[in-house]
Design an enzyme around this catalytic site. Sequence first.
Site, PDB file in Angstrom:
ATOM      1  N   PHE A 135       0.134   2.117   0.786  1.00  0.00           N
ATOM      2  CA  PHE A 135      -0.426   1.214  -0.223  1.00  0.00           C
ATOM      3  C   PHE A 135       0.614   0.950  -1.316  1.00  0.00           C
ATOM      4  O   PHE A 135       1.399   1.856  -1.655  1.00  0.00           O
ATOM      5  CB  PHE A 135      -1.698   1.848  -0.815  1.00  0.00           C
ATOM      6  CG  PHE A 135      -2.540   0.891  -1.616  1.00  0.00           C
ATOM      7  CD1 PHE A 135      -2.531   0.948  -3.004  1.00  0.00           C
ATOM      8  CD2 PHE A 135      -3.306  -0.083  -0.993  1.00  0.00           C
ATOM      9  CE1 PHE A 135      -3.293   0.064  -3.747  1.00  0.00           C
ATOM     10  CE2 PHE A 135      -4.063  -0.978  -1.726  1.00  0.00           C
ATOM     11  CZ  PHE A 135      -4.053  -0.912  -3.104  1.00  0.00           C
ATOM     12  N   ASP A 212      -2.456  11.014   0.383  1.00  0.00           N
ATOM     13  CA  ASP A 212      -3.339  10.063  -0.290  1.00  0.00           C
ATOM     14  C   ASP A 212      -4.568   9.900   0.615  1.00  0.00           C
ATOM     15  O   ASP A 212      -4.450   9.429   1.753  1.00  0.00           O
ATOM     16  CB  ASP A 212      -2.619   8.725  -0.484  1.00  0.00           C
ATOM     17  CG  ASP A 212      -3.493   7.700  -1.192  1.00  0.00           C
ATOM     18  OD1 ASP A 212      -2.935   6.849  -1.907  1.00  0.00           O
ATOM     19  OD2 ASP A 212      -4.734   7.737  -1.029  1.00  0.00           O
ATOM     20  N   TYR A 237     -14.137   5.210  -5.591  1.00  0.00           N
ATOM     21  CA  TYR A 237     -14.966   4.008  -5.574  1.00  0.00           C
ATOM     22  C   TYR A 237     -15.146   3.444  -4.164  1.00  0.00           C
ATOM     23  O   TYR A 237     -15.838   2.456  -3.983  1.00  0.00           O
ATOM     24  CB  TYR A 237     -14.396   2.932  -6.509  1.00  0.00           C
ATOM     25  CG  TYR A 237     -12.899   2.753  -6.441  1.00  0.00           C
ATOM     26  CD1 TYR A 237     -12.071   3.208  -7.477  1.00  0.00           C
ATOM     27  CD2 TYR A 237     -12.290   2.168  -5.336  1.00  0.00           C
ATOM     28  CE1 TYR A 237     -10.689   3.072  -7.404  1.00  0.00           C
ATOM     29  CE2 TYR A 237     -10.919   2.034  -5.254  1.00  0.00           C
ATOM     30  CZ  TYR A 237     -10.120   2.483  -6.289  1.00  0.00           C
ATOM     31  OH  TYR A 237      -8.760   2.353  -6.229  1.00  0.00           O
ATOM     32  N   LYS A 238     -14.560   4.070  -3.154  1.00  0.00           N
ATOM     33  CA  LYS A 238     -14.733   3.549  -1.788  1.00  0.00           C
ATOM     34  C   LYS A 238     -15.923   4.235  -1.128  1.00  0.00           C
ATOM     35  O   LYS A 238     -17.066   3.952  -1.438  1.00  0.00           O
ATOM     36  CB  LYS A 238     -13.456   3.741  -0.985  1.00  0.00           C
ATOM     37  CG  LYS A 238     -12.238   3.031  -1.589  1.00  0.00           C
ATOM     38  CD  LYS A 238     -11.007   3.290  -0.763  1.00  0.00           C
ATOM     39  CE  LYS A 238      -9.750   2.762  -1.418  1.00  0.00           C
ATOM     40  NZ  LYS A 238      -9.736   1.340  -1.696  1.00  0.00           N
ATOM     41  N   ARG A 386     -10.491  -7.335   7.296  1.00  0.00           N
ATOM     42  CA  ARG A 386     -10.856  -5.913   7.365  1.00  0.00           C
ATOM     43  C   ARG A 386     -12.357  -5.795   7.345  1.00  0.00           C
ATOM     44  O   ARG A 386     -13.022  -6.302   6.434  1.00  0.00           O
ATOM     45  CB  ARG A 386     -10.270  -5.140   6.185  1.00  0.00           C
ATOM     46  CG  ARG A 386      -8.905  -4.628   6.393  1.00  0.00           C
ATOM     47  CD  ARG A 386      -8.468  -3.657   5.325  1.00  0.00           C
ATOM     48  NE  ARG A 386      -8.980  -3.916   4.004  1.00  0.00           N
ATOM     49  CZ  ARG A 386      -8.652  -3.134   2.955  1.00  0.00           C
ATOM     50  NH1 ARG A 386      -7.853  -2.101   3.116  1.00  0.00           N
ATOM     51  NH2 ARG A 386      -9.128  -3.396   1.759  1.00  0.00           N
TER      52      ARG A 386
HETATM   53  C1  LIG Z   1      -4.250   4.212  -0.185  1.00  0.00           C
HETATM   54  C2  LIG Z   1      -4.574   3.785  -1.599  1.00  0.00           C
HETATM   55  N1  LIG Z   1      -3.976   4.429  -2.647  1.00  0.00           N
HETATM   56  C3  LIG Z   1      -4.233   4.058  -3.940  1.00  0.00           C
HETATM   57  C4  LIG Z   1      -5.121   3.032  -4.194  1.00  0.00           C
HETATM   58  C5  LIG Z   1      -5.392   2.536  -5.589  1.00  0.00           C
HETATM   59  O1  LIG Z   1      -5.109   3.294  -6.618  1.00  0.00           O
HETATM   60  P1  LIG Z   1      -5.860   3.082  -8.025  1.00  0.00           P
HETATM   61  O2  LIG Z   1      -7.191   3.711  -7.866  1.00  0.00           O
HETATM   62  O3  LIG Z   1      -4.971   3.750  -8.993  1.00  0.00           O
HETATM   63  O4  LIG Z   1      -5.985   1.593  -8.255  1.00  0.00           O
HETATM   64  C6  LIG Z   1      -5.763   2.356  -3.120  1.00  0.00           C
HETATM   65  C7  LIG Z   1      -6.745   1.258  -3.319  1.00  0.00           C
HETATM   66  O5  LIG Z   1      -7.243   0.940  -4.306  1.00  0.00           O
HETATM   67  C8  LIG Z   1      -5.473   2.733  -1.815  1.00  0.00           C
HETATM   68  O6  LIG Z   1      -6.049   2.093  -0.773  1.00  0.00           O
HETATM   69  N1  LIG Z   2      -8.830  -0.604  -6.126  1.00  0.00           N
HETATM   70  C1  LIG Z   2      -9.107  -1.954  -6.039  1.00  0.00           C
HETATM   71  C2  LIG Z   2      -9.238  -2.689  -7.210  1.00  0.00           C
HETATM   72  O1  LIG Z   2      -9.069  -2.050  -8.387  1.00  0.00           O
HETATM   73  C3  LIG Z   2      -9.541  -4.061  -7.158  1.00  0.00           C
HETATM   74  C4  LIG Z   2      -9.701  -4.660  -5.879  1.00  0.00           C
HETATM   75  C5  LIG Z   2      -9.549  -3.925  -4.713  1.00  0.00           C
HETATM   76  C6  LIG Z   2      -9.247  -2.584  -4.809  1.00  0.00           C
HETATM   77  C7  LIG Z   2      -9.047  -1.788  -3.604  1.00  0.00           C
HETATM   78  O2  LIG Z   2      -9.695  -0.770  -3.469  1.00  0.00           O
HETATM   79  C8  LIG Z   2      -7.993  -2.143  -2.648  1.00  0.00           C
HETATM   80  C9  LIG Z   2      -8.036  -1.152  -1.535  1.00  0.00           C
HETATM   81  N2  LIG Z   2      -7.471   0.122  -1.941  1.00  0.00           N
HETATM   82  C10 LIG Z   2      -7.320  -1.625  -0.300  1.00  0.00           C
HETATM   83  O3  LIG Z   2      -7.268  -0.829   0.626  1.00  0.00           O
HETATM   84  O4  LIG Z   2      -6.851  -2.729  -0.224  1.00  0.00           O
END
Ligand SMILES: Cc1ncc(COP(=O)(O)O)c(C=O)c1O
Ligand SMILES: Nc1c(O)cccc1C(=O)C[C@H](N)C(=O)O
Length: 415
Positions: A135, A212, A237-238, A386
Site C-alpha cells: 500500500f 501490515d 475501519y475495515k 474490488r
Molecule cells: C495495507 C494498508 N496499509 C495502510 C492503510 C492506510 O493507513 P491509514 O489508516 O493510516 O490511512 C491501508 C488502507 O487504508 C491499507 O490498505
Molecule cells: N483508508 C481509506 C481512507 O481514509 C479513505 C478511502 C479509502 C480508504 C481505504 O481504506 C483504502 C484501502 N486501504 C485500500 O485498500 O485501498
Amino acid sequence: MAEDDVRLPRAFVERAAELDDRDPLRAFRAEFVLPEGVLAYLDGNSLGRPLVVTRDRLARFVDGEWGERLIRAWDETWLARPTAVGDLIGRAVLGAAPGQTVVADSTTVLLYKLVRAAVDARPGRGEIIADTENFPTDRYVLTAVAAETGRTVRWIEPDPATGVRPAEVEALLSDRTALVVLSHVAYKSAYIADLPGITAAAHRAGALVLWDLCHSAGVVEVGLDAADVDLAVGCSYKFLNGGPGAPAWAYVAQRLQDRLVQPIAGWMGHAEPFAMGPEYRPAPGIRRFLSGTPPVLAMIPLEDMLTLIERAGLPAIRAKSVSLTEYAVAVADEVLAPLGVVVASPRDPDHRAGHVLLEHDAMATVVEELWRRGVIPDFRRPRGLRIGLSPLSTSFAELATALGHVRQLLATRGG
Ligand SMILES: Cc1ncc(COP(=O)(O)O)c(C=O)c1O
Ligand SMILES: Nc1c(O)cccc1C(=O)C[C@H](N)C(=O)O
C-alpha cells in the site's frame, strides 16, 4: 438471459439462496445498519458497515461517560482504553496474548513509529526489505525512514496476482537486513503471504519483521504469537468496522517492548503522564508506544464489533469469507469471463483473503455507474474492480445482485 437483464443466470441466483439458507452466520447481518438505498455493499475491505448497537452506545456515552462523568472518566476508564481495547483485538483476531497490542494514532503514524524503532534497534544494518505492490502509505513511510536514517530499501517487485513469496524475501536477506516490512494480505489482489515462513526466514538472518494486517484483521486467522512475529500494525475501519477515521493498533511482542524506543515521545507514553516532569521516561511495556491523547470516542464502534467477532468466532468468519469469495470467482469464471473479465486474485482459497479483484478495461466506468445504482464495490487502478466481502454483514444474495449488475453493464456497454 436478455443482455439488459440485471439478474445472474437462474442457477447462480438459486445457489446464492441456498448458500444464504445454509449460512450459520446469516443472523449476524441484521445487526448492521442496512439502508434501503444500498442494493449491495461490497467495500467492507475499505470501510465496514456500522452496527445498530453502536448508534445506541454512542448516545449513552454522550449522556453518561462524557456528559455526566466528564473529566473524571479519564482516571475511571479512558486512560486504560488503549491497552484494554488492544487486548480485545489481540484476543479476538490476532492470536496475541494480553499486554502486546495498543490502540492509537493511524496506521501510517504507527507504521512510522514501529519502523523507526525497529531500524534503530538494528544499528549497523543498512537495509530494509519491502515490496513495490504494498500500500502506498507503507512504501512512503519506508522511503522516508530510509532517507532519515541513511538506509536503503531493497524493493521486491512481486507478481501482482501472487504477492510476495518467501523465496523472493530470502533472496534479499543478509546480515545487512535490519527489517522486513510486508502486508500479510495484498490490498489489490487479496493474496495471503506466508507470514510464518517469511517471519522465520527474517529471524534466521537476524532481522526484525513488521506485518501490515489492515486486510487480515477480522477476516483471516493470523496467529502472531504462534508465528513469533516481532511487530504488526493495522487499521480498524475495515473488517473491524470501527468507522471512518477509527484508530489503528500496533502489536509489539513482549520480548521486544522494553528494548525498542519509538520516536514520538509524548506524554501518554510516559511512565507517569500526570507527573508532568522535566524528563521523558518511557512507560514500561506496550504503553510506551503511545504518544498523545487516545481517541476514546472513536473506539466505541470498534469495541462493539470485537464483541460480535468473538460471538461469531474467527474460524466461522473465515469459512464464510472463503465461501463468499469462491462464489464470486465461480460467477466471474462462468458469467463474466466471456465478457472479458479476468480474475486477478489467487485461485487457491488458502492464499485468498476477504476480497476478489476482477480486471477489465471498463471497470472505472462500470464502478461509477454501479455506485449510482447503489451497488458499492470499489475501483483500484489500473483496471481492477474490488469485491470486498465482509462475512458478518454480507449475504450471498447481495453478492449475486452486485455481480448481476456488473454483467449487465459489461454486456450492454458501447464500444
Ligand atoms: C495495507 C494498508 N496499509 C495502510 C492503510 C492506510 O493507513 P491509514 O489508516 O493510516 O490511512 C491501508 C488502507 O487504508 C491499507 O490498505
Ligand atoms: N483508508 C481509506 C481512507 O481514509 C479513505 C478511502 C479509502 C480508504 C481505504 O481504506 C483504502 C484501502 N486501504 C485500500 O485498500 O485501498
